[in-house]
Each structure stands twice: as structure tokens, then as C-alpha cells.
Design a protein around this motif. Structure first.
Motif, PDB file in Angstrom:
ATOM      1  N   UNK A  51       2.580 -10.781  -5.293  1.00 33.31           N
ATOM      2  CA  UNK A  51       3.100  -9.439  -4.924  1.00 33.31           C
ATOM      3  C   UNK A  51       4.488  -9.424  -4.472  1.00 33.31           C
ATOM      4  N   UNK A  52       5.310 -10.431  -4.426  1.00 32.86           N
ATOM      5  CA  UNK A  52       6.608 -10.251  -4.676  1.00 32.86           C
ATOM      6  C   UNK A  52       7.164 -10.172  -5.524  1.00 32.86           C
ATOM      7  N   UNK A  53       6.653 -10.600  -5.972  1.00 34.87           N
ATOM      8  CA  UNK A  53       7.050 -10.572  -7.723  1.00 34.87           C
ATOM      9  C   UNK A  53       7.321  -9.772  -8.617  1.00 34.87           C
ATOM     10  N   UNK A  54       5.950  -9.239  -8.121  1.00 30.98           N
ATOM     11  CA  UNK A  54       5.392  -7.506  -9.593  1.00 30.98           C
ATOM     12  C   UNK A  54       6.264  -6.533  -7.972  1.00 30.98           C
ATOM     13  N   UNK A  55       6.444  -6.749  -6.921  1.00 26.92           N
ATOM     14  CA  UNK A  55       7.252  -5.526  -6.098  1.00 26.92           C
ATOM     15  C   UNK A  55       8.712  -5.307  -7.270  1.00 26.92           C
ATOM     16  N   UNK A  56       9.844  -6.224  -7.120  1.00 28.35           N
ATOM     17  CA  UNK A  56      10.815  -6.593  -7.225  1.00 28.35           C
ATOM     18  C   UNK A  56      11.494  -6.601  -8.697  1.00 28.35           C
ATOM     19  N   UNK A  57       9.968  -6.865 -10.014  1.00 30.65           N
ATOM     20  CA  UNK A  57      10.465  -6.135 -11.344  1.00 30.65           C
ATOM     21  C   UNK A  57      10.183  -4.618 -10.885  1.00 30.65           C
ATOM     22  N   UNK A  58       9.387  -4.341  -9.827  1.00 35.39           N
ATOM     23  CA  UNK A  58       9.021  -2.372 -10.048  1.00 35.39           C
ATOM     24  C   UNK A  58      10.115  -2.027  -9.709  1.00 35.39           C
ATOM     25  N   UNK A  87       4.111 -11.322 -17.174  1.00 33.75           N
ATOM     26  CA  UNK A  87       3.057 -11.172 -18.081  1.00 33.75           C
ATOM     27  C   UNK A  87       1.755 -10.295 -18.039  1.00 33.75           C
ATOM     28  N   UNK A  88       1.422 -10.809 -16.882  1.00 34.53           N
ATOM     29  CA  UNK A  88      -0.163  -9.929 -16.667  1.00 34.53           C
ATOM     30  C   UNK A  88      -0.479  -9.098 -14.530  1.00 34.53           C
ATOM     31  N   UNK A  89       0.969  -9.393 -14.659  1.00 39.97           N
ATOM     32  CA  UNK A  89       0.407  -8.796 -13.175  1.00 39.97           C
ATOM     33  C   UNK A  89       1.707  -7.354 -12.610  1.00 39.97           C
ATOM     34  N   UNK A  90       2.472  -7.314 -13.297  1.00 44.76           N
ATOM     35  CA  UNK A  90       3.566  -6.509 -12.923  1.00 44.76           C
ATOM     36  C   UNK A  90       3.328  -5.109 -13.597  1.00 44.76           C
ATOM     37  N   UNK A  91       2.268  -4.848 -14.817  1.00 50.70           N
ATOM     38  CA  UNK A  91       2.524  -2.976 -15.202  1.00 50.70           C
ATOM     39  C   UNK A  91       2.443  -3.107 -16.490  1.00 50.70           C
ATOM     40  N   UNK A  92       2.560  -2.294 -16.671  1.00 53.33           N
ATOM     41  CA  UNK A  92       2.035  -1.733 -18.560  1.00 53.33           C
ATOM     42  C   UNK A  92       3.563  -1.683 -19.061  1.00 53.33           C
ATOM     43  N   UNK A  93       4.615  -1.236 -18.383  1.00 55.64           N
ATOM     44  CA  UNK A  93       6.161  -1.810 -19.060  1.00 55.64           C
ATOM     45  C   UNK A  93       5.891  -2.888 -19.035  1.00 55.64           C
ATOM     46  N   UNK A  94       6.286  -3.660 -18.569  1.00 56.31           N
ATOM     47  CA  UNK A  94       6.367  -5.412 -18.568  1.00 56.31           C
ATOM     48  C   UNK A  94       6.208  -5.720 -19.831  1.00 56.31           C
ATOM     49  N   UNK A  98       0.875  -0.628   0.492  1.00 58.38           N
ATOM     50  CA  UNK A  98       0.209   0.061   0.069  1.00 58.38           C
ATOM     51  C   UNK A  98       0.634   1.430   0.236  1.00 58.38           C
ATOM     52  N   UNK A  99       1.923   1.383   0.691  1.00 60.99           N
ATOM     53  CA  UNK A  99       2.747   2.512   0.695  1.00 60.99           C
ATOM     54  C   UNK A  99       3.702   2.275  -0.420  1.00 60.99           C
ATOM     55  N   UNK A 100       4.038   1.566  -1.046  1.00 65.20           N
ATOM     56  CA  UNK A 100       4.586   1.578  -2.729  1.00 65.20           C
ATOM     57  C   UNK A 100       3.645   2.594  -3.407  1.00 65.20           C
ATOM     58  N   UNK A 101       2.723   1.555  -3.312  1.00 63.16           N
ATOM     59  CA  UNK A 101       1.250   2.361  -4.404  1.00 63.16           C
ATOM     60  C   UNK A 101       0.565   3.544  -4.104  1.00 63.16           C
ATOM     61  N   UNK A 102       0.772   3.833  -2.902  1.00 62.68           N
ATOM     62  CA  UNK A 102       0.068   5.185  -2.912  1.00 62.68           C
ATOM     63  C   UNK A 102       0.807   6.290  -2.175  1.00 62.68           C
ATOM     64  N   UNK A 103       2.233   6.178  -1.962  1.00 66.39           N
ATOM     65  CA  UNK A 103       2.800   7.063  -1.484  1.00 66.39           C
ATOM     66  C   UNK A 103       4.074   7.786  -1.894  1.00 66.39           C
ATOM     67  N   UNK A 104       5.028   6.232  -2.052  1.00 64.69           N
ATOM     68  CA  UNK A 104       6.332   6.176  -2.861  1.00 64.69           C
ATOM     69  C   UNK A 104       5.885   6.028  -5.137  1.00 64.69           C
ATOM     70  N   UNK A 105       5.086   5.421  -5.399  1.00 57.64           N
ATOM     71  CA  UNK A 105       4.710   5.197  -6.352  1.00 57.64           C
ATOM     72  C   UNK A 105       5.888   4.806  -6.607  1.00 57.64           C
ATOM     73  N   UNK A 108       0.148  -2.363 -11.857  1.00 60.01           N
ATOM     74  CA  UNK A 108       0.497  -3.081 -10.677  1.00 60.01           C
ATOM     75  C   UNK A 108       0.556  -2.981  -9.204  1.00 60.01           C
ATOM     76  N   UNK A 109       0.176  -1.674  -8.597  1.00 59.66           N
ATOM     77  CA  UNK A 109      -0.227  -1.180  -7.015  1.00 59.66           C
ATOM     78  C   UNK A 109      -1.624  -2.279  -7.175  1.00 59.66           C
ATOM     79  N   UNK A 110      -2.169  -2.006  -7.835  1.00 58.10           N
ATOM     80  CA  UNK A 110      -3.552  -3.052  -6.739  1.00 58.10           C
ATOM     81  C   UNK A 110      -3.378  -4.486  -7.468  1.00 58.10           C
ATOM     82  N   UNK A 111      -3.319  -4.173  -8.231  1.00 61.12           N
ATOM     83  CA  UNK A 111      -2.507  -7.002  -8.536  1.00 61.12           C
ATOM     84  C   UNK A 111      -1.659  -7.144  -7.007  1.00 61.12           C
ATOM     85  N   UNK A 112      -0.871  -6.463  -6.675  1.00 57.65           N
ATOM     86  CA  UNK A 112       0.192  -6.843  -5.566  1.00 57.65           C
ATOM     87  C   UNK A 112      -0.429  -6.810  -4.447  1.00 57.65           C
ATOM     88  N   UNK A 113      -1.594  -5.599  -4.299  1.00 58.55           N
ATOM     89  CA  UNK A 113      -2.231  -5.547  -3.224  1.00 58.55           C
ATOM     90  C   UNK A 113      -3.001  -6.360  -2.701  1.00 58.55           C
TER      91      UNK A 113
END
Length: 295
Positions: free
Chosen positions: A94-101, A165-172, A44-51, A57-62
Motif C-alpha cells: 500500500x505504501x509503495x503504490x501511494x508513493x509511485x502515484x 507491475x500489478x498494483x500501481x495503476x495503468x500508467x505504471x 480512502x481519502x486519496x482514492x475518493x477525495x483528492x484522487x 491503484x485506488x482499490x489495490x492500495x485500500x
């Protein structure tokens, strides 16, 4: 009308209570729950505060980390195997999505949370082997845990590929889309990315968690044959996976061997299939999708 699978016979009063006993005995559950709670707040911190978690990826990891926590609180205390496996799968995504971003707060929280989760699994294995060490076939029981470890490693490894492929965000997603276009898929590359991610997620659920494991292993085996023979080119680059021209068929062969083994036998008792079969809730036609006749 579906005919329910006949409950296996109880041997020495032990089988019926097996899933009540298949759990850690020394690692307190609150350690994993606390870690998962901290990891969820980190997301939530990485999604809402430090972006550092962008777009979806913000809502999928959460959402995945929330599922991991809910399962740890509501399911794991009742049926450790099922709750633990669901929590583990959701946590790893969730861990993998965070690491990729590069979401370092989430990555550090997840890294510490992985410790009690690993200890829970080790504790469960040790407790089960100690409890059954005086029984006939105790060595076979330890061999099953060896195969469980291999199945979990290779099955849940597919989460890394599904997540990118499907959770890490548009960049990936767009990077992989361009990669598919480079393989000659000029039309519908985005669809192939999504389809590949969904198949890999299904493979992780089926093989890693052990849900209709034989069916999932067969589908996974076909998927990797099609992907590597038709598009990847691994079989034409020689054996070594780390080679200058790209990966060879070394790792692909390991995947095929593991999935082929699961396809032959099923996932064993540390699986959702094992719990469903022990409760006798599967229709008879579903049983071969989970285990062979001997299982």
C-alpha cells in the motif's frame, strides 16, 4: 495419505512455548494498529477525495492496507510472527503504490506508521536475545536474527517491483509494458509484465515472509538468472550497479547470494514456516520446501 511432520522434542521446556514468547514486550500493539488505521483512511481519502490514487491503484492500495489492519488486529495478538509478517507485507504494498502515484497524504501516514512497526520488530529481537542470552548457543541465536534481517530486506524488496507491475495503476503498467517491448518482446508484453509481477510477489511472500522459503528462494534465483541473462543485460555492463550505460551485475549478484543462502537453509524461526513446523502441521513431503534436515 499425508504423514504429519513429527513435532520436535522440547528442550528444557522452552521450545514448545517459543512462539508464545516470540513477540515484543515493550512496544504497545495499539501504536501499530492506530497507524495502520490512519494509513487506511489516508488511502480512502486519496482514492475518493483528492484522487491522487488513479484507476485500480485506488482499490489495490485500500485492500492491501485493510488486510494489514485486519492481520494486526486479529492475528498478531495471537501469533505475533505470522500476524506481523502479513501486516508488514500488505502495508509495504500500500505504501509503495501511494508513493509511485504521488499520494502524499498516504505517503506521510505510512511513513509515520512505519515507525511503530519497526519498533515492534526491534523489540521482538531484543526481547528474544535477552531471554536466551544465558542459554548455550545464544550467539547462534543472534546470528539467526542477523540472517533474518537480511532475508526480510531482500525478500520484501521484491514488493517494490511487484507493486509497480500489478498494483500501481495503468500508467505504471503501460510504462513497463513499453519497456518489455523495448527488450524485443513485441507479442504478449502485457502478459510478461503481469507474470513478472506475480513471480516477484510470490518471491516476497515466500522469502520475505518465509512460506516454503527454500522453494521460493530457488524459484527466485532461477527467475533473476533468466531475467538478467535473457533480457536485462546486467552481466554485460560490468560490475557497478550505478553506471552510465545501465546497471551492472553488482546488485544482481547480491540477490543471488541471499536467495541461494535461503535455499540452502530455509527462513528460520521468525517466519511462517517456523510457526508451521513448530506446530507440526506440515506433511512430511512439504518439510524440505521449508527447511533442511538440520533445521
Amino acid at each position: 495419505m499425508n504423514t504429519p511432520f513429527v513435532q520436535p522434542a522440547v528442550v528444557d521446556g522452552a521450545y514448545a512455548a517459543d512462539y508464545n514468547l516470540l513477540k515484543p514486550t515493550r512496544t504497545p500493539a495499539w501504536l501499530a494498529v492506530t497507524g495502520l488505521t490512519a494509513t487506511l483512511f489516508a488511502a480512502l481519502y486519496c482514492s475518493l477525495i483528492d484522487h491522487t490514487l488513479p484507476d485500480f491503484a485506488a482499490w489495490s492500495s485500500t485492500l492491501w492496507l485493510a488486510l494489514a489492519l485486519v492481520s494486526a488486529v486479529l492475528i498478531t495478538p495471537r501469533v505475533f510472527t505470522v500476524g506481523y509478517l502479513i501486516s508488514l507485507l500488505a502495508f509495504l504494498i500500500g505504501w509503495r503504490v501511494g508513493a509511485m502515484n504521488g499520494a502524499q497524504v498516504l505517503v506521510w501516514a505510512a511513513s509515520f506508521t512505519a515507525i511503530p512497526l519497526l519498533l515492534q520488530f526491534i523489540d521482538c529481537v531484543v526481547s528474544d536475545t535477552r531471554r536466551n542470552q544465558s542459554r548455550q548457543g545464544a550467539w547462534l541465536g543472534r546470528l539467526l536474527w542477523q540472517m533474518t534481517l537480511v532475508r526480510l530486506c531482500f525478500g520484501l524488496n521484491e514488493l517494490c517491483h511487484a507493486s509497480e507491475k500489478i498494483f500501481a495503476g495503468l500508467g505504471s503498467f503501460h510504462t513497463l509494458e513499453h519497456g518489455f517491448e523495448g527488450l524485443g518482446i513485441t507479442q504478449g508484453a502485457a502478459l510478461f509484465v503481469v507474470l513478472g509481477g506475480l513471480i516477484e510477489l510470490a518471491s516476497a511472500i515466500s522469502v520475505g515472509l518465509g512460506l516454503f522459503a527454500r522453494l521460493g528462494a530457488a524459484v527466485s534465483l532461477v527467475y533473476f538468472l533468466v531475467a538478467t541473462l535473457g533480457f536485462g543485460g546486467e552481466w554485460s555492463r560490468g560490475y557497478a550497479w550505478a553506471s552510465p550505460g545501465g546497471g551492472g551485475w553488482e546488485y544482481v549478484m547480491m540477490l543471488l547470494v541471499v536467495f541461494g543462502g535461503v535455499m540452502l537453509t530455509g527462513a528460520g524461526k521468525f517466519s511462517i514456516d517456523g510457526w508451521l513446523l513448530q506446530r507440526g502441521v506440515l506433511a512430511r513431503w512439504m518439510v524440505p520446501l521449508s527447511t533442511n534436515a538440520a533445521g
